[in-house]
Design a protein around this motif. Structure first.
Motif, short mmCIF file in Angstrom:
data_model
loop_
_atom_site.label_atom_id
_atom_site.label_comp_id
_atom_site.label_asym_id
_atom_site.label_seq_id
_atom_site.Cartn_x
_atom_site.Cartn_y
_atom_site.Cartn_z
N LEU A 24 -4.74 -3.31 -2.13
CA LEU A 24 -3.83 -3.09 -1.00
C LEU A 24 -4.57 -2.57 0.23
O LEU A 24 -4.27 -2.96 1.36
N GLU A 25 -5.57 -1.71 0.02
CA GLU A 25 -6.37 -1.22 1.15
C GLU A 25 -7.14 -2.36 1.82
O GLU A 25 -7.26 -2.41 3.04
N SER A 26 -7.64 -3.28 1.02
CA SER A 26 -8.36 -4.42 1.62
C SER A 26 -7.37 -5.31 2.38
O SER A 26 -7.71 -5.84 3.44
N LEU A 27 -6.16 -5.44 1.89
CA LEU A 27 -5.15 -6.24 2.59
C LEU A 27 -4.69 -5.55 3.88
O LEU A 27 -4.29 -6.22 4.84
N LEU A 28 -4.76 -4.23 3.92
CA LEU A 28 -4.42 -3.50 5.14
C LEU A 28 -5.37 -3.83 6.29
O LEU A 28 -5.03 -3.67 7.46
N GLU A 29 -6.56 -4.30 5.96
CA GLU A 29 -7.53 -4.67 6.99
C GLU A 29 -7.23 -6.03 7.62
O GLU A 29 -7.78 -6.36 8.66
N GLU A 30 -6.36 -6.81 6.98
CA GLU A 30 -5.99 -8.12 7.50
C GLU A 30 -5.10 -7.96 8.72
O GLU A 30 -4.20 -7.13 8.74
N LYS A 31 -5.35 -8.80 9.73
CA LYS A 31 -4.57 -8.72 10.96
C LYS A 31 -3.12 -9.11 10.71
O LYS A 31 -2.20 -8.45 11.20
N THR A 32 -2.90 -10.17 9.96
CA THR A 32 -1.53 -10.60 9.67
C THR A 32 -1.43 -11.08 8.22
O THR A 32 -2.37 -11.65 7.68
N LEU A 33 -0.27 -10.81 7.65
CA LEU A 33 0.08 -11.34 6.33
C LEU A 33 1.49 -11.92 6.45
O LEU A 33 2.36 -11.32 7.09
N GLN A 34 1.68 -13.06 5.86
CA GLN A 34 2.98 -13.72 5.90
C GLN A 34 3.96 -13.00 4.97
O GLN A 34 3.56 -12.48 3.93
N PRO A 35 5.25 -13.03 5.31
CA PRO A 35 6.25 -12.41 4.44
C PRO A 35 6.20 -12.95 3.00
O PRO A 35 6.36 -12.19 2.05
N ARG A 36 5.94 -14.22 2.83
CA ARG A 36 5.90 -14.77 1.47
C ARG A 36 4.71 -14.20 0.68
O ARG A 36 4.80 -14.03 -0.53
N GLN A 55 2.28 2.95 -4.20
CA GLN A 55 3.47 2.79 -3.37
C GLN A 55 3.18 3.13 -1.90
O GLN A 55 3.69 2.48 -1.00
N HIS A 56 2.36 4.14 -1.70
CA HIS A 56 2.02 4.53 -0.32
C HIS A 56 1.31 3.38 0.40
O HIS A 56 1.66 3.05 1.54
N ARG A 57 0.33 2.76 -0.26
CA ARG A 57 -0.38 1.63 0.37
C ARG A 57 0.58 0.46 0.59
O ARG A 57 0.51 -0.23 1.59
N TRP A 58 1.48 0.23 -0.37
CA TRP A 58 2.47 -0.82 -0.23
C TRP A 58 3.34 -0.55 1.00
O TRP A 58 3.58 -1.46 1.82
N CYS A 59 3.77 0.67 1.18
CA CYS A 59 4.58 1.01 2.34
C CYS A 59 3.81 0.84 3.64
O CYS A 59 4.37 0.41 4.65
N GLU A 60 2.53 1.16 3.63
CA GLU A 60 1.70 0.94 4.82
C GLU A 60 1.67 -0.54 5.18
O GLU A 60 1.75 -0.90 6.36
N LEU A 61 1.54 -1.40 4.18
CA LEU A 61 1.57 -2.85 4.43
C LEU A 61 2.92 -3.28 5.01
O LEU A 61 2.97 -4.09 5.94
N ILE A 62 3.99 -2.76 4.44
CA ILE A 62 5.34 -3.08 4.93
C ILE A 62 5.46 -2.73 6.40
O ILE A 62 5.94 -3.53 7.21
N VAL A 63 5.04 -1.53 6.75
CA VAL A 63 5.15 -1.06 8.13
C VAL A 63 4.24 -1.87 9.05
O VAL A 63 4.68 -2.36 10.10
N LYS A 64 3.00 -2.05 8.66
CA LYS A 64 2.05 -2.76 9.52
C LYS A 64 2.52 -4.17 9.84
O LYS A 64 2.39 -4.64 10.97
#
Length: 128
Positions: A24-36, A55-64
């Motif tokens: 999840l931390e590596s995915l947080l570095e991505e500029k965009t992720l599609q909803p799917r 869950q915290h990292r998941w929530c960060e992805l949701i917000v970002k």
């Protein structure tokens, strides 16, 4: 193992919490992720049922990525993990997204009486 699906179900779905945090931390570095993509992550790894760090990292992805379909996960995290949620309140406010800011204020209004005084003060200063 007969096929790729069986391999995936046995190995990929059994990542340890520390491995999920790294993913999840590596995915947080991505500029965009599609909803799917986010939906697939949520379903594949049962992210709502993981430990607080995951869950915290998941929530960060949701917000970002403004993944509104999972805003309820952010709200639940803020209720269940009040101390860890302080950072998320800041993220919800800094994006200057009206929906996210409303989510932050609504969540805080629900739990501010249950929070310890110093934490509530910090969050209140972020929100208002």
């Amino acid at each position: 193992m007969e096929n790729a699906e069986e391999f995936e179900s046995v190995f990929i779905h059994r990542l340890l919490p520390d491995q999920l945090v790294l993913l999840l931390e590596s995915l947080l570095e991505e500029k965009t992720l599609q909803p799917r993509t986010l939906l697939c992550l949520e379903k594949t790894y049962c992210l709502r049922e993981q430990d607080a760090e995951v869950q915290h990292r998941w929530c960060e992805l949701i917000v970002k990525h403004k993944y509104s379909a999972a805003y309820r996960d952010v709200e639940q995290f803020l209720q269940d993990h009040q101390a860890m949620g302080v950072y998320l309140y800041g993220e919800l406010m800094v994006n200057k997204d009206a929906t996210q800011q409303q989510l932050a204020r609504k969540s805080f209004a629900k739990i501010q009486e249950q929070m310890d005084i110093p934490t509530a003060k910090v969050v209140r200063e972020m929100l208002f």
